[in-house]
Design an enzyme around this catalytic site. Sequence first.
Site, mmCIF file in Angstrom:
data_model
loop_
_atom_site.group_PDB
_atom_site.id
_atom_site.type_symbol
_atom_site.label_atom_id
_atom_site.label_comp_id
_atom_site.label_asym_id
_atom_site.label_seq_id
_atom_site.Cartn_x
_atom_site.Cartn_y
_atom_site.Cartn_z
ATOM 1 C CG ASP A 67 33.160 75.956 51.516
ATOM 2 O OD1 ASP A 67 31.987 74.272 51.907
ATOM 3 O OD2 ASP A 67 32.166 76.958 51.388
ATOM 4 C CG ASN A 135 31.501 87.577 55.215
ATOM 5 O OD1 ASN A 135 30.537 86.600 55.171
ATOM 6 N ND2 ASN A 135 31.805 88.223 54.349
ATOM 7 C CG HIS A 137 29.991 83.688 53.214
ATOM 8 N ND1 HIS A 137 31.289 83.577 54.269
ATOM 9 C CD2 HIS A 137 29.682 82.905 53.911
ATOM 10 C CE1 HIS A 137 31.748 82.580 55.413
ATOM 11 N NE2 HIS A 137 30.190 82.297 55.232
ATOM 12 C CD GLU A 142 34.089 85.156 52.317
ATOM 13 O OE1 GLU A 142 32.826 85.867 53.003
ATOM 14 O OE2 GLU A 142 35.209 85.057 53.573
HETATM 15 C C1 F6R Z 1 29.503 75.837 54.787
HETATM 16 C C2 F6R Z 1 29.260 77.186 54.320
HETATM 17 C C3 F6R Z 1 29.610 78.555 54.544
HETATM 18 C C4 F6R Z 1 28.423 78.588 56.001
HETATM 19 C C5 F6R Z 1 28.302 79.724 56.907
HETATM 20 C C6 F6R Z 1 27.434 79.448 57.527
HETATM 21 O O1 F6R Z 1 30.288 74.443 54.138
HETATM 22 O O2 F6R Z 1 29.649 76.859 53.065
HETATM 23 O O3 F6R Z 1 28.517 79.095 53.927
HETATM 24 O O4 F6R Z 1 27.151 78.145 55.416
HETATM 25 O O5 F6R Z 1 29.376 80.393 56.892
HETATM 26 O O6 F6R Z 1 28.389 79.871 58.337
HETATM 27 P P1 F6R Z 1 27.768 78.802 60.232
HETATM 28 O O7 F6R Z 1 26.323 77.683 60.141
HETATM 29 O O8 F6R Z 1 28.030 78.415 60.711
HETATM 30 O O9 F6R Z 1 26.897 79.930 60.058
#
Ligand code: F6R
Length: 230
Positions: A67, A135, A137, A142
């Site tokens: 992403d 959450n 995702h 989301e």
């Molecule tokens: C990042 C992504 C997100 C993260 C998620 C967890 O490319 O796609 O889904 O994996 O937000 O983020 P952290 O690892 O910072 O807790």
Amino acid sequence: MEIIKVKNYKEMSRVASEIVVGEMLKKGDIVIGFATGATPLGLYRNLVKAYKKGEVDFSKVKSFNLDEYYPMKGGDKNSYRRYMFRNLFGRVNIKRGNVNLLDGEARDFGKECLDYEKAIKKSPIDLQILGVGANGHIGFNEPGSLKSSRTRLVDLSDDTVKRNSGIFWKAPRKALTMGIGTILSSKKIILLASGKAKARAIGRLMKGKVGADCPVSFLRKHKNLLFISC
Ligand code: F6R
């Protein structure tokens, strides 16, 4: 689902890197899907170390990132492009032409997403690395994202925008992301999760209803999911 429970973040990163290195040794021209965020940083540090020791070669590796914020300048210090070059791509011998990143500057975001899907179809992802949001995702899918979703422009949840507001002067409200359907089409998935903040989402991965209200739950049905947690 295979589950490996480890005692801390360092162990999680060590086990994950051993598995990624093992997959790279089995298939030199492996296609890897990369995630950003805090979770895979230890894994990327270990991959850089393995490369420096001559244990792995990235010269035939192809990559697709999950992403990117939208709009987002590639050179912005908070772009996922910069993150990937700072933490991995700029420190190993991956060929620039083999790196695929969603372009947060694309004027025609619809075409950008379709082209990304086409490129993945041509070079299917062998190994997808994933983190998970508090959450639930995955990527920026989301809550509310469908199992069949593909790469597209999405609205970030208020929760995600709020979490990002400490990093950005003005936190982005949109992103381009691979869809859940795109992620599920990967041959193997390694999901990493550490810390209490992820406990509720992980609970839904393990049991309860599989559904769009907690996107990580869709992974439960994947044929080749390895979940490493601490
Ligand atoms: C990042 C992504 C997100 C993260 C998620 C967890 O490319 O796609 O889904 O994996 O937000 O983020 P952290 O690892 O910072 O807790």
